[in-house]
Design an enzyme around this catalytic site. Structure first.
Site, short mmCIF file in Angstrom:
data_model
loop_
_atom_site.label_atom_id
_atom_site.label_comp_id
_atom_site.label_asym_id
_atom_site.label_seq_id
_atom_site.Cartn_x
_atom_site.Cartn_y
_atom_site.Cartn_z
N GLU A 12 -37.69 -15.40 -73.43
CA GLU A 12 -38.39 -16.30 -73.93
C GLU A 12 -38.62 -17.52 -72.93
O GLU A 12 -39.67 -18.30 -73.14
CB GLU A 12 -37.61 -17.20 -75.20
CG GLU A 12 -37.46 -15.95 -76.30
CD GLU A 12 -37.13 -16.61 -77.63
OE1 GLU A 12 -36.47 -17.45 -77.53
OE2 GLU A 12 -37.35 -16.00 -78.55
N GLU A 38 -18.94 -1.56 -73.23
CA GLU A 38 -18.42 -2.77 -72.81
C GLU A 38 -17.19 -2.89 -72.12
O GLU A 38 -16.75 -3.65 -71.59
CB GLU A 38 -18.43 -3.67 -74.00
CG GLU A 38 -17.38 -3.62 -74.93
CD GLU A 38 -17.41 -4.39 -76.11
OE1 GLU A 38 -16.16 -5.07 -76.23
OE2 GLU A 38 -18.34 -4.33 -77.02
#
Length: 321
Positions: free
Chosen positions: A90, A121
């Site tokens: 963004e 992870e």
């Protein structure tokens, strides 16, 4: 290297502990559940306020890095990785940044943005591998995001970052993160036990989003991407953004919609140049040079005001003589 296999450490994490205020949440009516969640969410902003000094240091790191042609690299897994991706993506249309300045890394790659890829992870070497792929240098800032403060993937990324002399940051939600030794700055946002035990997409995730918003937005302000409180470097990529740019020009300069639209066109959809053309009466090329020399509308206007004052003072001196 940290021994990530210790299972007992999870029981000690604040983010994994059961919340005594929500023990009977499954017996409550809908409105009562929402009130509890809302009450817990109120605590997030307070927790963030307690680490503002650390966030300020990270912003300074980021400003220095970008001025030095470096990058800001986010690294996380699961929710934390997606939040990093969201912020990095963004920044591009909002502040007119090139897409390679804020770089997001997520365990499992882009596939992990749309579905859970949980096992990755725990892979320290995968973190190192992903870090090597983006060629981290000493000019970069690498920000690891992990609620538990111990995610091996994030540790791998930070490990490579340190090897290459990059400044490193850890954003977490526990008091004593295992990855602290990998970071120059540790931002521990103490959001406490979640409404649903261990569901760190809730308060922990919200706090991480707030902190990344602060880091990227303040960095952009310091780099001249904002004039007054307007996003004057917004990219005109579609009709919605074109309308936003015109409204920004109108707001900042006080001209009418038509005049703003005409100047935006002359400025080749560069909102900042259009604004400066109106404020100074100078040509597109002159305004581009001024922005190149002074970096922001704020600094250009300050320079022009100073020059005008000095010019007036010189005229008075000549009149007296």
């Amino acid at each position: 290297m940290i021994n990530f296999s210790k299972k007992s450490s999870f029981e000690e994490l604040e983010t994994e502990k059961p919340n005594p205020l929500t023990e009977n949440i499954d017996q409550l009516d809908t409105l009562s559940i929402l009130r509890i969640i809302n009450d817990e969410d109120r605590k997030v902003a307070l927790a963030v306020s307690e680490v503002l000094d650390k966030i300020a240091k990270v912003v300074d790191f980021c400003v220095e890095a970008i001025k030095d042609k470096g990058r800001v690299i986010y690294a996380g897994a699961g929710t934390s990785g997606r939040i990093g991706y969201l912020d990095a993506v963004e920044v591009v249309p909002t502040f007119g940044m090139p897409p390679d300045v804020f770089v997001p890394l997520i365990a499992g790659g882009e596939e992990a943005l749309k579905r859970s890829v949980e096992a990755v992870e725990d892979n320290f070497e995968l973190g190192r591998e992903d870090a090597r792929k983006v060629t981290i240098s000493s000019r970069d800032v690498v920000i690891g995001i992990t609620a538990s403060g111990r995610t091996p993937y994030v540790g791998g990324v930070l490990d490579v970052a340190r090897e290459h002399g990059a400044r490193t940051v850890l954003i977490c939600n526990v008091s004593k993160p295992a990855l602290a030794e990998y970071a120059d700055i540790v931002i521990s946002i103490k959001t406490g036990p979640e409404v649903i035990a261990g569901s760190t997409r809730m308060k922990a995730g919200t706090s991480q989003k707030m902190v990344l918003n602060m880091i990227s937005t303040t960095t952009m302000v310091k780099l001249g991407k904002v004039y007054k409180n307007q996003m004057v470097d917004v990219l005109v990529l579609n009709e919605k953004l074109k309308e936003r740019a015109i409204r920004i020009i109108v707001k900042v300069t006080g001209v009418d919609y038509r005049t703003a639209s005409e100047h935006l066109k002359i400025a080749d959809n560069n909102t900042k140049v259009a604004i400066l053309m109106i404020l100074t009466g100078k040509s597109k090329n002159e305004c581009e040079v001024l922005l190149e020399n002074y970096g922001s509308i704020t600094h250009v206007m300050r320079h022009i005001s100073t020059s005008q004052v000095e010019e007036a003072q010189n005229i008075k001196k000549e009149e007296r003589s």
